[in-house]
Design an enzyme around this catalytic site. Structure first.
Site, PDB file in Angstrom:
ATOM      1  N   TYR A 107     -25.679 -15.283 -24.332  1.00  0.00           N
ATOM      2  CA  TYR A 107     -25.076 -16.561 -23.944  1.00  0.00           C
ATOM      3  C   TYR A 107     -24.153 -17.031 -25.078  1.00  0.00           C
ATOM      4  O   TYR A 107     -24.527 -16.969 -26.252  1.00  0.00           O
ATOM      5  CB  TYR A 107     -26.195 -17.571 -23.680  1.00  0.00           C
ATOM      6  CG  TYR A 107     -25.723 -18.973 -23.416  1.00  0.00           C
ATOM      7  CD1 TYR A 107     -25.066 -19.291 -22.236  1.00  0.00           C
ATOM      8  CD2 TYR A 107     -25.925 -19.974 -24.347  1.00  0.00           C
ATOM      9  CE1 TYR A 107     -24.626 -20.581 -21.991  1.00  0.00           C
ATOM     10  CE2 TYR A 107     -25.489 -21.278 -24.113  1.00  0.00           C
ATOM     11  CZ  TYR A 107     -24.838 -21.570 -22.935  1.00  0.00           C
ATOM     12  OH  TYR A 107     -24.408 -22.847 -22.704  1.00  0.00           O
ATOM     13  N   LYS A 204     -30.927 -25.710 -16.068  1.00  0.00           N
ATOM     14  CA  LYS A 204     -30.507 -24.817 -15.006  1.00  0.00           C
ATOM     15  C   LYS A 204     -31.545 -24.838 -13.868  1.00  0.00           C
ATOM     16  O   LYS A 204     -31.747 -25.852 -13.257  1.00  0.00           O
ATOM     17  CB  LYS A 204     -30.253 -23.431 -15.576  1.00  0.00           C
ATOM     18  CG  LYS A 204     -29.453 -23.438 -16.901  1.00  0.00           C
ATOM     19  CD  LYS A 204     -28.024 -23.930 -16.750  1.00  0.00           C
ATOM     20  CE  LYS A 204     -27.327 -24.216 -18.082  1.00  0.00           C
ATOM     21  NZ  LYS A 204     -27.356 -23.150 -19.069  1.00  0.00           N
TER      22      LYS A 204
END
Ligand SMILES: *Cc1c(COP(=O)(O)O)cnc(C)c1O
Length: 385
Positions: A107, A204
């Site tokens: 990420y 998320k």
């Protein structure tokens, strides 16, 4: 109903609703109250009722910590103000001179924190292909303290064998950290595969409604939990009670949401796979995916994220994402609504020129839980142009 609601025999669908979320002892309120307070009355000096100050502890946060730890099959966990705050707290376990091995498609925020911030404290790093045990072994030094992975990874959705990585870490006296944001504990439980830390951006799928930013660390060791708890209080990147409540609310429907995310994503990959404008579809559920077999071994289903490259390069990709109507052009992922983006120009822009740079023609979908026909029609008209 009374008694201990964190029964480890329960299925994850039951835990999602009940673990940490028992009725309030005082009033019977079925929903965990939002304890919007910074401080607590003490009965005498040094005599509190379990809480003294909300950076240190808050009942709504405690409920969230019990909930996510139970879902991960862990013994404990700590909640944070964001995924990055959770990551930063794990990284504070390191000392100058230590070294981290991470995936070469980590990420972007993880890569930035390690390569631009941690290096100021003389902490070294290597970014390698974590599907290749030889590459990992050759990157490990006697200073390596952490092997850090995300699986499925972002945005290429490659899969790392968690059992393999954890055992390599332990052979070298290092810890294995798994960012489980994309899979969620419903699809994959890294602690049971040997990981020492599971980290989440609860922003998320765990939150699931694009209305909260949060992070989490789940663990299986009382010693690590104590160290992380010490750092959580010392650093103070804690979530507000209201955000903990929103997460507790979102988590109750995690299993049903994930089932629909996965079902819709699978149908979309079938559609894209044969579309003339599409070059390659990246989805761990496809048998042609290079690490499909590992996904099959360690995941229940294959998740709601789909990436694909299109013919015509970055220009074509940017035109397509402008045309969707149900898919919203936006960063982030994991919520009920479908999102579309071009990683090279958006979420992964900071990776330009680094080992993490991605193809400009790549489009990433966070497939939501809308009606599948509406999603397919929308992609169809956007691809046609
Ligand atoms: C979003 C994300 C993070 C960072 O979390 P924030 O809540 O945005 O701080 C870390 N890892 C992955 C895989 C993510 O998607």
């Amino acid at each position: 109903m009374t008694g201990d609601k964190e029964n480890s025999e329960w299925g994850i669908e039951t835990l999602a609703i009940h673990a940490g979320q028992e009725p309030d002892l005082q009033t019977g309120a079925v929903t965990v109250p939002v304890y919007q307070t910074s401080t607590y009355e003490q009965d005498a000096v040094g005599q509190d009722r379990g809480y003294e100050y909300s950076r240190t502890g808050n009942p709504t946060r405690d409920a969230l910590e019990k909930s996510i730890s139970a879902l991960e099959g862990g013994t404990s966990g700590k909640a944070f103000a964001s995924g990055m705050a959770a990551e930063d707290t794990i990284l504070r376990l390191l000392n100058p001179g230590d070294h981290i091995v991470m995936g070469n498609d980590a990420y972007g925020g993880t890569f930035r924190l390690i390569s631009k911030v941690l290096t100021r404290f003389n902490i070294g790093w290597s970014a390698v292909d974590l599907s290749n045990p030889k590459a990992i072994e050759s990157a490990i030094t006697d200073k390596t303290k952490l092997l850090w992975t995300e699986t499925p990874s972002n945005p290429l959705l490659s899969i790392v064998d968690i059992e393999m990585l954890a055992s390599l870490a332990h052979d070298h006296g290092a810890w294995c950290v798994v960012d489980n944001t994309f899979a969620t504990p419903y699809l994959q439980q890294p602690l049971s595969l040997g990981a020492d830390f599971v980290v989440h951006s609860t922003t998320k799928y765990l939150g699931g409604h694009s209305d909260v930013v949060g992070g989490f660390i789940a663990m299986n060791s009382a010693d690590l939990n104590e160290e992380i708890g010490f750092l959580q209080n010392a650093i103070g990147a804690v979530p507000a009670p209201w955000d903990c409540y929103l997460l507790l609310r979102g988590i109750k429907t995690l299993p049903v949401r994930m089932d629909r995310h996965c079902e819709n994503a699978e149908k979309i990959t079938q559609f894209l796979k044969v579309h003339e404008k599409v070059e390659e579809v990246l989805y761990p559920g496809l048998e042609t995916h290079p690490t499909h077999l590992i996904a099959e071994k360690q995941m229940r289903k294959y998740g709601g994220m789909v990436s694909f490259t299109v013919k015509g390069g970055q220009e074509a990709a940017q035109e397509i994402v402008k045309r969707t109507k149900v898919f919203t052009l936006a960063e982030s992922l994991g919520a009920v609504e479908s999102l579309i983006e071009v990683p090279a120009a958006m979420t992964h822009l900071s990776a330009e020129g680094s080992p993490l740079e991605v193809d400009g023609s790549l489009i990433r979908l966070s497939v939501g839980i809308e009606a599948i026909d509406d999603l397919l029609n929308d992609l169809g008209q956007a691809l046609k142009g």
